[in-house]
Design an enzyme around this catalytic site. Structure first.
Site: not given
Length: 359
Positions: A252-254
């Site tokens: 997922a993001h980050n």
């Protein structure tokens, strides 16, 4: 750049292979090797290997032209007509030899295929293969020796390092960076939007995902895996050097993944999860977001990580905990049906005693 057709099947002499892997030849150094196979499947013209002593007896019956052996294999086990390549570690040498032939096969077409679409301001290094129907956006940089397979999409301002291998149908979105020697398998998407939405009344408003993804050197990403880009302009989802990601993994993001991690199929990493170096996540493990997993830690298959995990531990279960504790909990859980039966028997006995005491 011209697109050159397929070359003939690659060949190496045994002496050339010995020079490449630091081994010594027993037998004919000029024998031609054109392929690699297991000891039972090998044919003339191919090289095989013996890493486990229990397979040494099969040297006498292999049809290979040469065999990779360790220094512990007696010369008397090598029959007449079969050459040998002596090395310190036969298994790792076998991998090195496989790579020699694999790289040559991948680069059998050098240049840009006429059906490929290449944008403006693209910088293409030496020995690059851009194959049929690939689409390359504007201002993309592709390093020396990279292979861009059929139907690959690379977005604007992306950077592809030297000797990368992008298999067919890979998507590398805009502004994503891949280091050197990165391998991405078919169907993977690098730089997809993170799952970010704001609740507005009875609807969900999309939060723009305008960060990037940085994949460092020597990373491998499996088929149909997804790596989401970071949310903010100055943010990045990072995959550390030497990490290997299996098929069908969601990053997922980050998320920030350290170096030399192993992430097995169907793992899901929640947003802003951080993995330190040498973490292993076994199949179908998952993490909540915004937590850290310490270095050298292993998370067992199907475990669910809901909070930070210290370094140098083995966690399993849901919620994930120390493996020995999880095993005890599982053992107790298996006893629950018997304990219920015992409790009911005791209740009946108490009731019978109470009835006996009534006047």
């Amino acid at each position: 750049m011209r697109f050159h057709g397929a070359t003939s099947r690659p060949h190496k002499t045994l002496a050339e292979l010995a020079d490449l892997v630091g081994g010594s030849v027993v037998g004919d150094p000029g024998i031609s090797i054109s392929g690699v196979a297991g000891i039972r499947e090998a044919k003339p013209g191919e090289v095989t290997f013996v890493a486990n002593p229990k397979y040494a007896a099969e040297i006498a019956t292999t049809k290979a032209s040469a065999v990779i052996v360790g220094h512990d294999v007696d010369a008397g086990r090598i029959p007449d007509g079969l050459s040998a390549l002596r090395v310190e570690d036969p298994y790792l040498t076998f991998v090195d030899v496989l790579e020699v032939f694999a790289v040559r096969k991948r680069r059998s077409h050098i240049g840009v295929h006429p059906s490929a679409v290449v944008g403006d301001g693209v910088a293409i290094g030496d020995g690059v293969s851009i194959q049929a129907h690939a689409v390359i956006g504007d201002r993309v940089t592709i390093g020396d020796g990279a292979v861009v397979g059929p139907l690959v999409f690379i977005g604007d301002d992306a950077r592809i390092g030297a000797d990368c291998l992008l298999y067919p149908n890979v998507t590398v979105r805009e502004e994503v960076t891949l280091g050197d020697r990165v391998i991405v398998h078919s169907g993977a998407v690098i730089g997809s939007d993170g799952f970010g939405f704001a609740k507005v009344s009875d609807s969900h408003r999309k939060i723009p995902q305008i960060g990037t993804v940085i994949v460092e050197d020597d990373v491998e990403i499996g088929a149909n895996a997804t790596v989401d880009r970071a949310t903010m302009t100055d943010g990045a989802t990072v995959i550390g050097r030497g990490t290997k990601i299996d098929n069908l993994v969601q990053v997922a993001h980050n998320v920030r993944i350290g170096e030399n991690c192993l992430i097995v199929s169907l793992v899901g990493l929640g947003g802003s999860t951080e993995l330190e170096h040498n973490v292993t996540l076994a199949g179908q493990a998952g993490t909540a977001g915004h937590l850290r997993i310490g270095a050298n830690t292993t998370i067992a298959a199907k475990a669910g990580v809901t909070k930070d995990v210290p370094p140098n531990v083995f966690y399993s279960g849901f919620p994930a905990t120390d493996h020995s504790t999880d095993l005890k909990q599982q053992a107790f859980a298996r006893r629950v049906p018997d304990l219920i039966q015992e409790m009911r028997a005791l209740q009946r006995r108490v009731e019978e005693l109470e009835c006996d005491e009534e006047p």
